[in-house]
Scaffold this motif. Sequence first.
Motif, short mmCIF file in Angstrom:
data_model
loop_
_atom_site.label_atom_id
_atom_site.label_comp_id
_atom_site.label_asym_id
_atom_site.label_seq_id
_atom_site.Cartn_x
_atom_site.Cartn_y
_atom_site.Cartn_z
N UNK A 188 -2.11 1.91 6.27
CA UNK A 188 -2.64 0.94 5.32
C UNK A 188 -1.50 0.31 4.55
N UNK A 189 -1.50 -1.01 4.45
CA UNK A 189 -0.54 -1.68 3.58
C UNK A 189 -1.23 -2.00 2.27
N UNK A 190 -0.61 -1.60 1.17
CA UNK A 190 -1.23 -1.83 -0.13
C UNK A 190 -0.26 -2.53 -1.06
N UNK A 191 -0.74 -3.59 -1.65
CA UNK A 191 0.08 -4.28 -2.64
C UNK A 191 -0.05 -3.56 -3.97
N UNK A 192 1.07 -3.21 -4.57
CA UNK A 192 1.07 -2.50 -5.85
C UNK A 192 1.95 -3.28 -6.82
N UNK A 193 1.48 -3.41 -8.04
CA UNK A 193 2.28 -4.14 -9.03
C UNK A 193 2.58 -3.24 -10.22
N UNK A 222 -3.09 12.89 4.00
CA UNK A 222 -3.86 13.41 5.14
C UNK A 222 -3.48 12.67 6.41
N UNK A 223 -4.45 11.98 7.00
CA UNK A 223 -4.13 11.31 8.26
C UNK A 223 -3.81 9.83 8.05
N UNK A 224 -3.59 9.46 6.83
CA UNK A 224 -3.36 8.04 6.56
C UNK A 224 -1.96 7.82 5.98
N UNK A 225 -1.31 6.80 6.48
CA UNK A 225 -0.02 6.42 5.90
C UNK A 225 -0.22 5.17 5.06
N UNK A 226 0.07 5.30 3.80
CA UNK A 226 -0.07 4.14 2.91
C UNK A 226 1.31 3.56 2.68
N UNK A 227 1.45 2.31 3.04
CA UNK A 227 2.72 1.66 2.75
C UNK A 227 2.53 0.77 1.53
N UNK A 228 3.21 1.15 0.45
CA UNK A 228 3.12 0.34 -0.76
C UNK A 228 4.09 -0.83 -0.69
N UNK A 229 3.55 -2.01 -0.90
CA UNK A 229 4.40 -3.19 -1.07
C UNK A 229 4.45 -3.43 -2.57
N UNK A 230 5.58 -3.08 -3.16
CA UNK A 230 5.67 -2.96 -4.61
C UNK A 230 6.32 -4.18 -5.25
#
Lengths: 374, 203
Positions: free
Chosen positions: B9-14, B55-63
Amino acid sequence: MEKKKLDEHEAGPIAHPKVDRFGFVKQEANSPDGLTRSRSAFECEREERRIRKWRKMIGVGGSDWKHYLRRKPHVVKRRIRKGIPDCLRGLVWQLISGSRDLLLMNPGVYEQLVIYETSASELDIIRDISRTFPSHVFFQQRHGPGQRSLYNVLKAYSVFDREVGYVQGMGFVAGLLLLYMSEEDAFWLLVALLKGAVHAPMEGLYLVGLPLVQQYLFQFDHLVKEHLPKLGEHFAQEIINPSMYASQWFITVFSYSFPFHLALRIWDVFLYEGVKIVFKVGLALLKYCHDDLVKLPFEKLIHGLRNFPEDAMNPDTLLPMAYTIKVSKRLGELKEEYEKQHGKVSDSRIKQKLQELNCPDAASLQLDGKKICE
Amino acid sequence: MASSVNKNINSKLVLLGDSGTGKSSLVLRFVKGQFIEFQESTIGAAFFSQTVAVNDTTVKFEIWDTAGQERYHSLAPMYYRGAAAAVIVYDITNQESFERAKKWVRELQVQGNSNTVMALAGNKADLLGARKVPAEEAQTYAQENGLFFLETSAKTATNVNELFYEIAKRLPRLQPAPNPSGMVLVDDSHRPAERAASASCCS
């Protein structure tokens, strides 16, 4: 001047770090700044010839400058574009920016601002002082001469124009100036730039809402689409806009996060020709890296736009490329377009203030309605 | 639910918060494991990325690390719009920065996306002697406003990875609602081998 600063630094408690020729502490395995390599005898000779020409052009303490400028503006422009000799940079910057005149016409004003006035921004400035060029020896020493003069210039400006006050980013501009001139000279150069002594005033960069930053980003966005349509389209697809990579180019005129030797060369041209060089250099960077950038997906693209390769940042290739890009006419049109959509970046206040400053009688200089030097 | 497929999962984080609270330092600690005493002020905004495995998910934070000074406020909406997560940072030794953090929370509640995972970070927790904002006060405020709260120290690394890990854990629950920025990717097309491996061991 440089010598004196270094001596003062040596008196401090910090061990001697290895620094580059501009005074920035070298990191281990640091890439060369392109200027540290030893110069050949031929290059040295050429440099000396250049300095002699420049000395002749400006005269003693700048006495012949105005005369020369009137007679041969194109020679001046050509020479500035090749880079001002480092030993004359501080003086020439003051001459071309118009700050020298402001200084001479307003004696004692700076001292007044520094010593007798208080600023609402003092704490903000102090907080950022050690975070401005932290890798430069002059600014590294806590409460050392570098930090003190940086504080004084920023505080003086925040009093001089309370509406602008202090904004992060101004510190890098002031810091760059302080490496080439005294506090008072740096202060007046800041005034000349922001109030528009020679070119259009740039204080809108720092006013509430950053109106001029917004306008420049609007203009740059359009210029990218027009000059580099393929890249413009790629940016649109990846949802990248200039605010994500170019806002600090404008806010600090490349003095933040750019190789210092390149920043200096840009400043040479910027002070003489105005802000359009920032657009040109920005476009030239994108153009130089165009073929790589169009292939990159969002994340790598953002990274690429903030970390240009070293060869792209060589002033002797980047600047000639920038000079070939024509933007003046479109910048004017885009400014009008922006003003139609967003209203004018108000400059009536700016003009009023500049008139007060230009007045040769220092006694009439007023700040926020009250006379400060009588 | 079949969880045998590795999800990316790609997640935008601010990061938002007053100037000098340590936003850039938190990111630097999280992304590079470093701490710099005199971190250069952020002008405009800076971008980083880092992944977290939950767990089984890789979260990629786009910070997106934003400039903190009030004057830069007008540039902020671009970064928090469409963000999957927001970290609002204050400095536990500075009451004013806590008030500013509350303002950011209110702004996000009104202007932001209601699905955004919000975390409140009381940074500089190593400076206990200079504390001005009691942890209880921040905790209560966080609870009342549905925020996840931690006190952190970028300097000592305390709770920094935990902060981002906790945010990551809270993200998947929001799935599969599409992320408005269009950045949620379930990217399993090019790794059949891994998929096979996880299928054999986990189901």
